[in-house]
Design a protein around this motif. Structure first.
Motif, PDB file in Angstrom:
ATOM      1  N   HIS A 123      -8.905  -3.998  -1.674  1.00 42.16           N
ATOM      2  CA  HIS A 123      -8.232  -5.073  -2.388  1.00 42.16           C
ATOM      3  C   HIS A 123      -8.390  -6.453  -1.776  1.00 42.16           C
ATOM      4  CE1 HIS A 123      -6.150  -1.486  -3.953  1.00 42.16           C
ATOM      5  NE2 HIS A 123      -5.946  -2.203  -5.032  1.00 42.16           N
ATOM      6  N   ALA A 183      -2.735   2.098   4.707  1.00 43.89           N
ATOM      7  CA  ALA A 183      -2.981   0.655   4.659  1.00 43.89           C
ATOM      8  C   ALA A 183      -4.456   0.294   4.683  1.00 43.89           C
ATOM      9  CB  ALA A 183      -2.255  -0.027   5.821  1.00 43.89           C
ATOM     10  N   ALA A 187       0.803  -1.216   0.000  1.00 40.90           N
ATOM     11  CA  ALA A 187       0.000   0.000   0.000  1.00 40.90           C
ATOM     12  C   ALA A 187       0.838   1.269   0.000  1.00 40.90           C
ATOM     13  CB  ALA A 187      -0.935   0.006   1.218  1.00 40.90           C
ATOM     14  N   TRP A 240      -6.416   0.488   1.417  1.00 38.52           N
ATOM     15  CA  TRP A 240      -5.963  -0.562   0.493  1.00 38.52           C
ATOM     16  C   TRP A 240      -6.576  -1.901   0.895  1.00 38.52           C
ATOM     17  CZ3 TRP A 240      -3.888  -5.294   0.173  1.00 38.52           C
ATOM     18  CH2 TRP A 240      -3.342  -5.695  -1.056  1.00 38.52           C
TER      19      TRP A 240
END
Length: 368
Positions: free
Chosen positions: A127, A120, A85, A123
């Motif tokens: 994801h 972080a 990230a 992300w």
């Protein structure tokens, strides 16, 4: 004489053999210890089994391939997630508390709050889907539930409820006589695991679950306001012998600790863990120079660590809350503002980049 000499030689041979055996045993112990250390440092490759969203909270279940048993852990510990990230896909490590406890885990459960300004958590939200694989550390951390024969008081603020849930599971399994669980949140949607806690409290007389909201909707019929020590203690049966655990923002924990101490609770009975910086604006314009000549300018980052991470120059870090001590550096010149107190012993002129922001231009010496 020949017989005596032969006996002496035999004795010396036995002594040499014993010394050799001891030397070999010591070498084996050293080798086994090194292998255990290497194994503990080796990350686990886990797969996302399920994900569930609740407002800006994400619950993930991670499991090993073929659903193998995972390393055991103490309630309250955390794992580090390694995610790409950072800038240009650089790997970042972030610590998340394990939100459920069992003596023989086959899954790790995490509760993650989406922080819009973070690197972080957005992300992870965007994801990590069911089936995604990622590397995580083995469980670690010193904020753990200690054996207790008396009342246990667990206090979670917001997403800080995650280690409290694991501690609740472990406390009940160990036969704790009573567990008081407080959850302070802003809105009803942030009361993660509320239904489970209410069901436990109804089924087990040892559990007393209480929640309150600082920003409730008009139709909220529960407790309102902010949690303080007086409110916590009103439900504690034996404050002098109870053990207190808390995980929340720094301001709430500082107020609670002060209030409990004033009420006569011994400092040794209060254990806590911060989960990040208090909300606030970042700083801009200050030059951060490193001993090797590199220079960067603060552009709204909340801490020195955030700036160094943005330029791929950061020291190792884990807790991001001033407790692990890994991101310490030496302040060669300039001044910093501490956003959270250091939770580890510091040498003169040492600072923790995760909880410090520059007041003006500074110069730093990275460790190593």
């Amino acid at each position: 004489m020949i017989g005596i000499a032969t006996a002496l030689l035999a004795a010396l041979g036995l002594l040499a053999l014993a010394a050799l055996v001891l030397l070999l045993a010591d070498g084996v112990r050293t080798l086994l210890h090194r292998r255990r250390q290497e194994r503990a440092a080796r990350p686990l490759l886990l797969r996302v089994a399920t994900r569930r969203e609740q407002a800006d909270l994400l619950v993930l279940h991670l499991q090993a391939p073929r659903r193998a048993r995972l390393p055991a852990f103490a309630a309250g510990q955390h794992i580090l997630l390694r995610v790409p990230a950072g800038p240009a896909g650089r790997i970042l490590q972030r610590a998340y508390s394990l939100a459920a406890w069992t003596p023989r885990p086959h899954r790790y459960e995490l509760g993650i709050k989406r922080e819009p300004q973070g690197a972080a958590s957005p992300w992870i939200w965007d994801h990590l889907k069911a089936g995604s694989e990622l590397q995580v550390s083995r469980p670690r951390g010193h904020f753990v539930l200690e054996p207790a024969q008396a009342e246990i008081v667990l206090i979670g603020g917001g997403i800080g409820i995650t280690p409290m849930r694991a501690m609740l599971h472990a406390a009940l399994a160990s036969g704790a006589p009573r567990v008081l669980l407080w959850h302070a949140a802003r809105t009803e949607a942030e009361l993660l695991y509320r239904e489970e806690f209410e069901a436990l409290a109804e089924a087990d007389l040892r559990v007393d679950y209480r929640c309150l909201l600082s920003r409730p909707a008009e139709d909220w019929s529960g407790r309102r306001g902010r949690l303080d020590a007086a409110r916590v203690l009103e439900a504690v049966q034996q404050p002098a012998t109870a053990d207190f655990y808390m995980c929340a923002g720094s301001a709430l924990m500082e107020a609670l600790c002060d209030g409990l101490l004033v009420a006569g609770v011994e400092r040794s009975r209060i254990r806590f863990e911060a989960f990040g910086l208090p909300p606030g604006e970042g700083v801009s314009g200050q030059t951060v120079a490193l001993e090797d000549g590199r220079e960067y300018v603060m552009a709204g980052e909340p801490s020195l660590l955030a700036l160094l991470e943005a330029h791929d120059a950061a020291p190792a870090s884990e807790c991001r809350a001033g407790t692990c001590g890994q991101c310490r550096v030496r302040l060669l010149s300039g001044e910093v503002r501490w956003l959270l107190p250091a939770g580890v012993e510091m040498a003169e002129r040492e600072i923790l980049t995760c909880v410090c922001a520059p007041v003006g231009d500074v110069r730093l010496a990275l460790a190593g």
